[in-house]
Motif scaffolding. Structure first.
Motif, short mmCIF file in Angstrom:
data_model
loop_
_atom_site.label_atom_id
_atom_site.label_comp_id
_atom_site.label_asym_id
_atom_site.label_seq_id
_atom_site.Cartn_x
_atom_site.Cartn_y
_atom_site.Cartn_z
N ALA A 16 0.85 -1.19 0.00
CA ALA A 16 0.00 0.00 0.00
C ALA A 16 0.88 1.24 0.00
N PRO A 17 0.37 2.38 -0.50
CA PRO A 17 1.19 3.59 -0.53
C PRO A 17 1.83 3.90 0.81
N ALA A 18 1.09 3.67 1.89
CA ALA A 18 1.65 3.97 3.21
C ALA A 18 2.84 3.09 3.54
N ALA A 19 2.89 1.88 2.90
CA ALA A 19 3.97 0.96 3.20
C ALA A 19 5.31 1.45 2.70
N LEU A 20 5.28 2.36 1.75
CA LEU A 20 6.53 2.89 1.20
C LEU A 20 6.92 4.21 1.84
N ALA A 21 6.12 4.66 2.76
CA ALA A 21 6.42 5.93 3.41
C ALA A 21 7.56 5.76 4.40
N ALA A 22 8.17 6.84 4.75
CA ALA A 22 9.24 6.78 5.74
C ALA A 22 8.68 6.32 7.08
N CYS A 23 9.58 5.69 7.87
CA CYS A 23 9.12 5.11 9.13
C CYS A 23 8.73 6.16 10.15
N GLU A 51 1.47 -3.93 5.98
CA GLU A 51 0.02 -3.72 5.93
C GLU A 51 -0.61 -3.94 7.30
N ALA A 52 -0.18 -4.99 8.00
CA ALA A 52 -0.71 -5.27 9.34
C ALA A 52 -0.36 -4.15 10.30
N ALA A 53 0.87 -3.65 10.21
CA ALA A 53 1.29 -2.54 11.07
C ALA A 53 0.43 -1.30 10.81
N ASP A 54 0.13 -1.04 9.54
CA ASP A 54 -0.73 0.10 9.21
C ASP A 54 -2.12 -0.06 9.79
N ARG A 55 -2.66 -1.30 9.73
CA ARG A 55 -3.99 -1.54 10.28
C ARG A 55 -4.01 -1.35 11.80
N VAL A 56 -2.95 -1.82 12.46
CA VAL A 56 -2.87 -1.64 13.91
C VAL A 56 -2.87 -0.16 14.25
N TYR A 57 -2.11 0.63 13.50
CA TYR A 57 -2.03 2.07 13.75
C TYR A 57 -3.40 2.73 13.59
N LEU A 64 -0.86 2.99 18.81
CA LEU A 64 0.31 2.13 18.65
C LEU A 64 0.82 2.21 17.22
N LEU A 65 2.05 2.66 17.06
CA LEU A 65 2.71 2.71 15.77
C LEU A 65 3.80 1.64 15.74
N ILE A 66 3.73 0.74 14.77
CA ILE A 66 4.76 -0.28 14.58
C ILE A 66 5.54 0.09 13.32
N GLU A 67 6.78 0.53 13.51
CA GLU A 67 7.64 0.90 12.40
C GLU A 67 8.31 -0.36 11.84
N VAL A 68 8.19 -0.58 10.55
CA VAL A 68 8.76 -1.77 9.91
C VAL A 68 10.06 -1.40 9.22
N TYR A 69 11.13 -2.09 9.58
CA TYR A 69 12.46 -1.86 9.00
C TYR A 69 12.86 -3.10 8.19
N PRO A 70 12.69 -3.07 6.86
CA PRO A 70 13.03 -4.23 6.03
C PRO A 70 14.51 -4.26 5.67
N SER A 71 14.89 -5.32 4.95
CA SER A 71 16.23 -5.44 4.34
C SER A 71 17.36 -5.31 5.35
N SER A 72 17.16 -5.85 6.55
CA SER A 72 18.21 -5.86 7.58
C SER A 72 18.71 -4.47 7.94
N GLN A 73 17.83 -3.47 7.88
CA GLN A 73 18.25 -2.09 8.19
C GLN A 73 18.73 -1.95 9.63
N LEU A 74 18.23 -2.80 10.53
CA LEU A 74 18.62 -2.70 11.93
C LEU A 74 19.72 -3.68 12.31
N GLY A 75 20.27 -4.37 11.31
CA GLY A 75 21.37 -5.29 11.58
C GLY A 75 21.10 -6.68 11.06
N SER A 76 22.09 -7.54 11.23
CA SER A 76 21.99 -8.93 10.80
C SER A 76 21.00 -9.70 11.66
N ASP A 77 20.73 -10.95 11.28
CA ASP A 77 19.84 -11.78 12.10
C ASP A 77 20.36 -11.88 13.52
N ALA A 78 21.66 -12.10 13.67
CA ALA A 78 22.23 -12.21 15.02
C ALA A 78 22.08 -10.89 15.78
#
Length: 336
Positions: A16-23, A51-57, A64-78
């Motif tokens: 959704a358009p909101a999914a591409l917005a900045a966190c 999409e689920a995070a947007d619905r929760v908001y 409640l705002l759940i910011e989604v950080y894809p593509s390992s933006q917050l670090g590796s799995d470990a």
């Protein structure tokens, strides 16, 4: 399910358009959580979670705002696993097979050639087998949303040979992710498994550091591995899913209505994402063939018997414990 095609799924049609917005959206939120995932926002898993995070908001009236950080933006799995355990982030989607380094029972869903199809698999994961894994995670203060998301059944690709039987895997140099289950299984077939970070897999295949690899077809497609691989065996040799972990302390601090809303919306997202992956499972084999790969579907019973003969199942039964193994066999039949 909504009408979807492959281009929509993998090129961002789900977002959704909101999914591409900045966190930074939603400064008025009373509570802000962060959700980390290693997949890009265009992948069905990340897109459905956003999409689920947007619905929760929206449905929480911006509480409640759940910011989604894809593509390992917050670090590796470990890195992100350490962060969610410490409470620095509140949610993390992570492979069950990777989680098995910390919580061994999460490997149950990936035991080689255990499951025959998605119906059997999800019957187990939404039932007793999933409950065993959730308990193991909860013992480490990691609470999952009710339903596991799907990564998919894994297939074997090679540049040098077609895989029809266990003998075809003998002495093959094959890339596997970091994890004892992968290494153990392919060594049982006489292969030479090598752990290589995924961002290096294409070049490793291109330069013949390894001759093959294994992944769900969606990963083969998005990684363009068909450009450096000739054969694809539809083995369904392992299944992997992504658990959406929540820091227990953060979850318990949420008001009850918000806790219920989070669990509901992310369970709905898991159902939608599974349906997305089912579409890809039907359409991607033809795409792979159109890209020049030769596909075949081996008879998997001989692979299961080969693992049984060398004691692979007995080894993992001992490692994971009788009770957990009994739950797996209740779902799939006798293995060891």
């Amino acid at each position: 399910m909504m009408n979807l095609n492959r281009r929509m799924l993998l090129a961002g049609g789900l977002v959704a358009p909101a999914a591409l917005a900045a966190c930074g959206k939603g400064p008025d939120a009373e509570i802000v959580w962060r959700l980390a995932t290693n997949l890009p926002i265009t992948h069905p898993l990340s897109a459905r979670m956003k999409e689920a995070a947007d619905r929760v908001y929206q449905q929480s009236n911006h509480r409640l705002l759940i910011e989604v950080y894809p593509s390992s933006q917050l670090g590796s799995d470990a890195d992100t696993l350490a962060q969610v355990r410490a409470g620095a982030i509140q949610m993390l989607s992570i492979s069950g097979l990777i989680m098995s380094i910390l919580v061994p029972v999460t490997a149950l869903s990936g035991i080689g050639f255990a499951f025959t199809d998605r119906q059997q698999l999800f019957g187990a994961m939404d039932g007793d087998l999933g409950d065993v894994i959730k308990k193991g995670l909860a013992d480490h203060h990691l609470i999952t949303t009710p339903k596991v998301f799907e990564s998919g059944f894994r297939q074997i690709t090679t540049s040098t040979r077609q895989i029809n039987s266990p003998a075809d895997l003998r002495e093959m140099k094959i890339r596997v992710p970091l994890g004892a289950l992968w290494t153990s299984m392919f060594r049982s077939f006489g292969s030479s498994p090598t752990s290589i970070n995924f961002n290096e897999v294409y070049s490793a295949l291109q330069t013949h550091v390894v001759e093959g690899q294994e992944n769900p077809l969606a990963v083969v497609d998005t990684g363009k591995l068909y450009e450096v691989q000739r054969y694809c065996a539809l083995t369904n040799h392992m299944w992997d899913g992504f658990w959406l972990l929540q820091n227990q302390e953060a979850l318990e601090k949420l008001p009850g209505d918000l806790r219920d809303l989070v669990q509901l919306e992310f369970s709905n997202a898991a159902d939608l994402q599974r349906a997305d992956l089912a579409v890809l499972a039907e359409t991607l084999p033809a795409k792979m063939q159109a890209e020049g790969m030769t596909l075949n579907t081996p008879e998997t019973g001989v692979f299961r018997q080969a693992l049984r003969d060398v004691g692979f199942y007995a080894q993992w039964k001992e490692r994971l414990g009788d009770q957990a193994w009994r739950t797996l066999e209740n779902a799939v039949g006798g293995l060891a």
